[in-house]
Design a protein around this motif. Sequence first.
Motif, PDB file in Angstrom:
ATOM      1  N   ALA A   3      29.727  38.456  49.802  1.00  0.00           N
ATOM      2  CA  ALA A   3      28.778  37.565  49.123  1.00  0.00           C
ATOM      3  C   ALA A   3      28.979  37.579  47.610  1.00  0.00           C
ATOM      4  O   ALA A   3      28.828  36.558  46.943  1.00  0.00           O
ATOM      5  CB  ALA A   3      27.347  37.956  49.473  1.00  0.00           C
ATOM      6  N   SER A  13      34.648  32.853  46.709  1.00  0.00           N
ATOM      7  CA  SER A  13      34.519  31.591  45.980  1.00  0.00           C
ATOM      8  C   SER A  13      33.716  30.612  46.837  1.00  0.00           C
ATOM      9  O   SER A  13      33.449  30.864  48.006  1.00  0.00           O
ATOM     10  CB  SER A  13      35.908  31.022  45.674  1.00  0.00           C
ATOM     11  N   ASN A  14      33.344  29.480  46.261  1.00  0.00           N
ATOM     12  CA  ASN A  14      32.548  28.517  47.017  1.00  0.00           C
ATOM     13  C   ASN A  14      33.393  27.793  48.079  1.00  0.00           C
ATOM     14  O   ASN A  14      34.620  27.867  48.077  1.00  0.00           O
ATOM     15  CB  ASN A  14      31.852  27.522  46.078  1.00  0.00           C
ATOM     16  N   ALA A  15      32.731  27.086  48.973  1.00  0.00           N
ATOM     17  CA  ALA A  15      33.413  26.421  50.088  1.00  0.00           C
ATOM     18  C   ALA A  15      34.376  25.341  49.605  1.00  0.00           C
ATOM     19  O   ALA A  15      35.412  25.108  50.224  1.00  0.00           O
ATOM     20  CB  ALA A  15      32.389  25.833  51.040  1.00  0.00           C
ATOM     21  N   ALA A  16      34.060  24.684  48.504  1.00  0.00           N
ATOM     22  CA  ALA A  16      34.925  23.635  47.973  1.00  0.00           C
ATOM     23  C   ALA A  16      36.284  24.207  47.546  1.00  0.00           C
ATOM     24  O   ALA A  16      37.279  23.498  47.534  1.00  0.00           O
ATOM     25  CB  ALA A  16      34.261  22.930  46.788  1.00  0.00           C
ATOM     26  N   ASN A  17      36.304  25.487  47.220  1.00  0.00           N
ATOM     27  CA  ASN A  17      37.543  26.147  46.819  1.00  0.00           C
ATOM     28  C   ASN A  17      38.136  26.998  47.935  1.00  0.00           C
ATOM     29  O   ASN A  17      38.968  27.858  47.696  1.00  0.00           O
ATOM     30  CB  ASN A  17      37.318  27.005  45.572  1.00  0.00           C
ATOM     31  N   ALA A  35      36.439  29.149  50.077  1.00  0.00           N
ATOM     32  CA  ALA A  35      35.706  30.382  50.403  1.00  0.00           C
ATOM     33  C   ALA A  35      36.649  31.574  50.466  1.00  0.00           C
ATOM     34  O   ALA A  35      36.629  32.373  51.389  1.00  0.00           O
ATOM     35  CB  ALA A  35      34.920  30.212  51.712  1.00  0.00           C
ATOM     36  N   LYS A  54      37.810  36.777  46.198  1.00  0.00           N
ATOM     37  CA  LYS A  54      38.481  37.066  44.927  1.00  0.00           C
ATOM     38  C   LYS A  54      38.836  38.544  44.886  1.00  0.00           C
ATOM     39  O   LYS A  54      37.999  39.395  45.145  1.00  0.00           O
ATOM     40  CB  LYS A  54      37.564  36.737  43.762  1.00  0.00           C
TER      41      LYS A  54
END
Length: 66
Positions: free
Chosen positions: A50, A54-58, A60, A63
């Motif tokens: 969590a 990264s976000n779903a657009a990238n 997920a 990192k």
Amino acid sequence: ALIEDGDEIEISVSRGSLELKVDSKTLEARRAKWKPIKKEITSKWLKRYALLVSNAANGAVLKTEL
């Protein structure tokens, strides 16, 4: 989250629509009272995910560098 038992819902397969038959004042009152549920994450691996994903657009992606 704003739909309650007994609310009328109209489904039209031909139009491809689903409509909640509740007036806007009732929905606004429900929205004002509603609070999202915040669940505690107990797994150390889920906490790490969590914090570092990264976000779903990238994609997920986890990192690895801070």
